[in-house]
Every structure is written in C-alpha cells, then in structure tokens.
Design a protein around this motif. Sequence first.
Motif, mmCIF file in Angstrom:
data_model
loop_
_atom_site.group_PDB
_atom_site.id
_atom_site.type_symbol
_atom_site.label_atom_id
_atom_site.label_comp_id
_atom_site.label_asym_id
_atom_site.label_seq_id
_atom_site.Cartn_x
_atom_site.Cartn_y
_atom_site.Cartn_z
ATOM 1 N N ARG A 30 0.733 -1.357 -0.141
ATOM 2 C CA ARG A 30 0.217 -0.012 0.082
ATOM 3 C C ARG A 30 1.026 1.401 0.104
ATOM 4 N NH1 ARG A 30 -4.486 -0.690 4.461
ATOM 5 N NH2 ARG A 30 -4.685 1.518 4.267
ATOM 6 N N ALA A 31 0.544 2.603 -0.424
ATOM 7 C CA ALA A 31 1.216 3.802 -0.710
ATOM 8 C C ALA A 31 1.495 4.193 0.525
ATOM 9 C CB ALA A 31 0.429 4.556 -1.537
ATOM 10 N N ALA A 32 0.271 4.189 1.662
ATOM 11 C CA ALA A 32 0.823 4.762 2.953
ATOM 12 C C ALA A 32 -0.531 4.142 3.938
ATOM 13 C CB ALA A 32 0.297 6.168 3.092
ATOM 14 N N ASN A 41 -7.042 6.976 -2.475
ATOM 15 C CA ASN A 41 -6.086 5.788 -3.369
ATOM 16 C C ASN A 41 -4.857 5.764 -2.586
ATOM 17 O OD1 ASN A 41 -5.164 8.412 -4.054
ATOM 18 N ND2 ASN A 41 -5.029 7.909 -6.227
ATOM 19 N N TYR A 42 -4.516 6.347 -1.534
ATOM 20 C CA TYR A 42 -3.218 5.689 -0.838
ATOM 21 C C TYR A 42 -3.402 4.515 -0.169
ATOM 22 C CZ TYR A 42 -1.073 10.613 -1.429
ATOM 23 O OH TYR A 42 -0.468 11.565 -2.044
ATOM 24 N N ALA A 43 -4.510 3.882 -0.320
ATOM 25 C CA ALA A 43 -4.556 2.379 0.066
ATOM 26 C C ALA A 43 -4.479 1.617 -1.029
ATOM 27 C CB ALA A 43 -5.968 2.219 0.882
ATOM 28 N N CYS A 45 -2.025 -0.147 -4.189
ATOM 29 C CA CYS A 45 -0.668 -0.354 -4.391
ATOM 30 C C CYS A 45 -0.182 0.407 -5.894
ATOM 31 C CB CYS A 45 -0.347 -1.706 -4.855
ATOM 32 S SG CYS A 45 1.544 -2.147 -5.433
ATOM 33 N N PHE A 46 0.690 1.483 -5.765
ATOM 34 C CA PHE A 46 1.144 2.225 -6.902
ATOM 35 C C PHE A 46 2.265 1.557 -7.473
ATOM 36 C CE2 PHE A 46 -1.081 6.529 -7.144
ATOM 37 C CZ PHE A 46 -1.708 6.460 -6.169
ATOM 38 N N ILE A 47 2.182 1.411 -8.830
ATOM 39 C CA ILE A 47 3.499 0.825 -9.402
ATOM 40 C C ILE A 47 4.702 1.361 -8.920
ATOM 41 C CG2 ILE A 47 4.437 0.008 -11.635
ATOM 42 C CD1 ILE A 47 1.506 -1.338 -11.340
ATOM 43 N N ARG A 48 4.716 2.756 -9.312
ATOM 44 C CA ARG A 48 5.974 3.420 -9.143
ATOM 45 C C ARG A 48 6.546 3.518 -7.701
ATOM 46 N NH1 ARG A 48 2.400 8.060 -9.449
ATOM 47 N NH2 ARG A 48 2.478 7.834 -11.851
ATOM 48 N N ASP A 49 5.600 3.405 -6.570
ATOM 49 C CA ASP A 49 5.829 3.291 -5.472
ATOM 50 C C ASP A 49 6.350 2.232 -4.991
ATOM 51 O OD1 ASP A 49 3.958 5.722 -5.326
ATOM 52 O OD2 ASP A 49 3.544 5.795 -3.341
ATOM 53 N N PHE A 50 5.914 0.926 -5.523
ATOM 54 C CA PHE A 50 6.416 -0.429 -5.485
ATOM 55 C C PHE A 50 8.037 -0.631 -5.515
ATOM 56 C CE2 PHE A 50 7.022 -4.931 -5.934
ATOM 57 C CZ PHE A 50 6.426 -5.504 -4.878
ATOM 58 N N SER A 365 6.426 23.449 -1.348
ATOM 59 C CA SER A 365 5.349 22.284 -0.863
ATOM 60 C C SER A 365 5.188 21.290 -2.111
ATOM 61 C CB SER A 365 4.069 22.875 -0.269
ATOM 62 O OG SER A 365 3.363 21.986 0.317
ATOM 63 N N TYR A 366 5.047 20.128 -1.427
ATOM 64 C CA TYR A 366 4.647 18.947 -2.329
ATOM 65 C C TYR A 366 5.582 18.906 -3.620
ATOM 66 C CZ TYR A 366 1.228 15.405 -3.847
ATOM 67 O OH TYR A 366 0.667 14.238 -4.292
ATOM 68 N N HIS A 367 4.917 18.810 -4.836
ATOM 69 C CA HIS A 367 5.599 18.757 -6.013
ATOM 70 C C HIS A 367 6.599 19.901 -6.004
ATOM 71 C CE1 HIS A 367 2.483 15.878 -7.445
ATOM 72 N NE2 HIS A 367 3.348 15.042 -6.896
ATOM 73 N N PRO A 409 7.029 10.701 6.934
ATOM 74 C CA PRO A 409 5.986 11.224 6.182
ATOM 75 C C PRO A 409 6.308 11.086 4.610
ATOM 76 C CG PRO A 409 7.165 12.686 7.693
ATOM 77 C CD PRO A 409 7.606 11.385 7.912
ATOM 78 N N GLU A 410 5.150 11.481 3.925
ATOM 79 C CA GLU A 410 5.390 11.562 2.694
ATOM 80 C C GLU A 410 6.484 12.567 2.086
ATOM 81 O OE1 GLU A 410 1.714 12.631 0.568
ATOM 82 O OE2 GLU A 410 2.131 11.706 -1.381
ATOM 83 N N TYR A 411 6.193 13.775 2.344
ATOM 84 C CA TYR A 411 7.021 14.874 1.848
ATOM 85 C C TYR A 411 7.284 15.807 3.171
ATOM 86 C CZ TYR A 411 2.739 17.454 1.107
ATOM 87 O OH TYR A 411 1.424 18.092 1.347
ATOM 88 N N THR A 429 4.653 4.273 2.732
ATOM 89 C CA THR A 429 5.811 3.149 2.632
ATOM 90 C C THR A 429 6.941 3.291 1.755
ATOM 91 O OG1 THR A 429 3.596 1.879 2.463
ATOM 92 C CG2 THR A 429 5.573 0.638 1.711
ATOM 93 N N TRP A 430 6.843 4.072 0.684
ATOM 94 C CA TRP A 430 8.047 4.397 0.154
ATOM 95 C C TRP A 430 8.943 5.182 0.570
ATOM 96 C CZ3 TRP A 430 7.417 6.734 -5.721
ATOM 97 C CH2 TRP A 430 6.713 8.221 -5.659
ATOM 98 N N SER A 431 8.549 5.991 1.871
ATOM 99 C CA SER A 431 9.500 6.822 2.508
ATOM 100 C C SER A 431 10.528 5.841 3.425
ATOM 101 C CB SER A 431 9.090 7.815 3.379
ATOM 102 O OG SER A 431 8.161 8.647 2.760
HETATM 103 C C1 GLC Z 1 1.215 11.357 -5.210
HETATM 104 C C2 GLC Z 1 2.720 11.096 -5.819
HETATM 105 C C3 GLC Z 1 2.866 9.930 -6.726
HETATM 106 C C4 GLC Z 1 2.907 8.800 -5.773
HETATM 107 C C5 GLC Z 1 1.439 8.845 -5.036
HETATM 108 C C6 GLC Z 1 1.145 7.516 -4.122
HETATM 109 O O1 GLC Z 1 0.155 11.272 -5.991
HETATM 110 O O2 GLC Z 1 2.600 12.358 -6.578
HETATM 111 O O3 GLC Z 1 4.318 10.102 -7.318
HETATM 112 O O4 GLC Z 1 2.812 7.593 -6.524
HETATM 113 O O5 GLC Z 1 1.310 9.994 -4.349
HETATM 114 O O6 GLC Z 1 2.277 7.744 -3.138
#
Ligand code: GLC
Length: 457
Positions: A30-32, A41-43, A45-50, A365-367, A409-411, A429-431
């Motif tokens: 899960r992303a977070a 949608n943070y619940a 699994c994001f491909i890039r976060d994985f 902030s953020y991006h 934290p995420e960011y 998770t990816w942090s």
């Molecule tokens: C935010 C980020 C994105 C990431 C997603 C889940 O949308 O910009 O890159 O995949 O969160 O963590």
Amino acid sequence: MPIETEAMREAHRLLTESLIYFDGDPVGTRAALSTWTAAENYADCFIRDFVPSALVFLFEGRYDVVRNFLRVALRIRDLQEEMEGHRGLPRVMPASFRVERLADGHESLHADFGDRAIGRVAPVDSMMWWVLLLQAYVHVTGDTELAADRAFQRGLQSILGVLLNDRFEVFPTLLVPDGSFMIDRRMGVYGHPLEIQALFFGSLNALSELLIPNEATTPMLEHAVKRRVQLTEYVRQFYWFDLARLNEIHRYETEAFGQDAANPLNIYPESIPDWVVDWLPDQGGYLLGNLGPGRMDFRFFAFGNLLSVIFGLATPAQSEAIMNLYEAQWSDLVGRMPVKLIYPAMAGLEWQLLTGSDPKNTPWSYHNGGNWPALLWTFAGAAMRTGRGDLARRALEIAEPRLLVDDWPEYYDGRHGRLVGRRANTRQTWSAAALLVAHGLIREPDRLAFWAAPAGV
Ligand code: GLC
C-alpha cells in the motif's frame, strides 16, 4: 539485509504491514498506512511506489513478492476499459491497483488507469517501471523463465510497441502530457520531461535484454537500438547544462533556419531565469528538466537527474558533475531532508498559470519544491555509482532520525525541507522502503548494476 538501527527496524515493520494480499499471496504494498490520508487511493499499490519496496524484497531474497507483483501488474492491464472515441487502447499499465473483497468472500482486482485519479492523469511511467523491475528480478534471481513466459513476452512486445509508436514528433525523446509520472499534477511538466526520458532510456535497454528475438520482434528490437542511440546523443548534448553551456545559450543566435542551426530549438537567451546565473557552480552541472521548441525548463528535477546517473543516460563526467552540484548546493537540494524534488519552486503568476493555482503545490510544498524522502534510494544509488559514498552517508544521517520521529512522512515543506508537509500522509511506505534501500546500497554499491546501460552506450 542486516537491520542495524531502530529506524531500519521500524521501516521494516511498516513495509511488512503494508503488504497487500490477493488469494493469500503478497502482491504489492500500500502507498501509505496512516489512518488519515490525503486521498482515498493511498490504500492502493502504486506501481512506481512499489519500486523501492521491490528492491528491498529482492535484496532480502523475498523473491515471491516481486514475482507475484509482476504477474498481477501484467494481468491488470487487461482490466482497462474501452474508451469511447478512441480506436484502439494503448494498453498502458495503471498507476495503481487494489484488491477488493466481495460479499461472497471472493477477491477481485481493481486498477486505476487515470480514469479514477484526481485530475484524471494517466501514467506513462508505470509500464516502464514494470519492465525495469522485471529486469531487476531476472538479474537477482536468475529466473529467466518468468520473462520467457508467453504472457510476459506478449506484454514486453506490446510495451515496446507503445513506446516506439510514431507520434507527432521530430525528436527522439518521448512526448507526454502534464502529470503523467511521479509528478502527477499540473506542474508545467508536459512535453519531454527528463524523468520520462531517463525511464525511456532504461526501459529500451531492459527491453533489448528481455524480449526474445523472433520474426515479429526482431525489427522492433532493431528500431529500439536506433532510437536509444538517438535519444542518448540528444539528451547528453541538448539537455546538458553547465557554465559553458550557459554561456553558449546566453549568446545564442535565434531565428536561424536550416539543418545546421546552432540553436535548433530556437531558445531565446531572454528565457534564462535570473536565479540560475549565480546558482550554477563553476564545477558541476545537471540535465535540464524539459526541452522543446522554444522551451528550456531550467528547473532542477532530482528524480530525472538521479535516474540518469543510475541508468547511465548521463555520461560518467556528467554524472560526476551532477553529484558536484549536489555538494555545492547542498542546502538547496538536500537541506533538512533528502531530497528536494524540484528546485526552485514556482510562485506568483507562474504558479497560477502552470499549476492552475493548485493549493497543494504552493511554493516549496509537495511537488513544487517539497523534499521527498522517497527519493533517498536514488540519491544513494547515484552517489554510490559515482564513488560519492560520502554524500550518500551524509544524506542518510540527516534523513534517518527525522523520518523515525516524524513517522515516515510522504514529503516535507519549506525552502530547506524543515517542516513536515502540510498535507503529507505519515507512514508512507516508499519513504520507509527508500531508507532501507539506501542502507543496502551503501553496504553494497553495485546492487543496482542490473540497470546500468551495457558497455559502449
Ligand atoms: C502522489 C505522488 C505520486 C505517488 C502517489 C502515491 O500522488 O505524486 O508520485 O505515486 O502519491 O504515493
């Protein structure tokens, strides 16, 4: 991987807790995990976060998780629905997926191809990350059978087809819309963003290795090699930016017609922003954020630069210069939390016009100039590849105690990343995974060698 510190132990616990199961098997993370998250949608699994999660699992010999993920991600491509008005589907991979439990006890997979995402952004990076993870998996496990499997070969062939598809283009780079990669909001990143070009380069290398030549694939593979050569030369020459290049651009002649024009994209020297002139160190340089007709995005994008070092899109000298820039501008690019996603932030009218007045992407902030611990693994990877273990260790020493205290934290916000991000999730998770990967790379610097371009590129 030996767990040496309390932060590593916690990061590991978080990673294990984040596992998503499908039919009893772990298939992603899960992303977070925080109970409050900025979006539903943070619940997923994001491909890039994985990616950093997968690297930890590969380093630790938990190959099953990565294998299951690769299978599931391939399968969910077929869940993409027909879009009215579009002839054929490009068969991209979704940004994320989730497992839903049905009333009858069965489980089903649901994917987000941009049809559910905030702002309806479709990911372009997912399919490339999938290819790169398959390459990593094959190298680490020696399991060549998975990649040779018919479904996998079909998937690889179709991804290569999508990447090489003719578009309205005269450049060797890949043209994408705003927000189609890690920066998934409007940020003036449409066109030919560096991160996408680095991933394109890495995936062309991986596809050349993984796709088995036959009557159908051989011409595609030949095309891929030619495109990679063009892409490499173009990025190394036209995206590169250091003091010598700045001087050149500063004195560019414009409005020149013809094939030999020195300023083929017709970049106006007037577009050079004030900040860059004094900020750029004598020793050091970087790859520009974006490049197109009359357009040079001078912002420093960390992910694209660091991936270019890891994949070898940047030459060895350029890679060294990128790390020199980090050293020279440490407080701006690393500061209180490695690393700054984009430098500098956009403000005022520029922010209004290019983000659509996005309150999540306010300056610093953020991006828009936030600091993202998720990139720690790429920073460590690039530093180790260029023999700058000192920088990797320094970054880790800054990140580790803070991440533990702040609960992953995420960011982070602020010019130097001093504040926890205003709308950041915790237990991201990816942090946590990025910290573990960074530790692994400091111990064994060659661990990402599977992604380095073959000799001679
Ligand atoms: C935010 C980020 C994105 C990431 C997603 C889940 O949308 O910009 O890159 O995949 O969160 O963590």
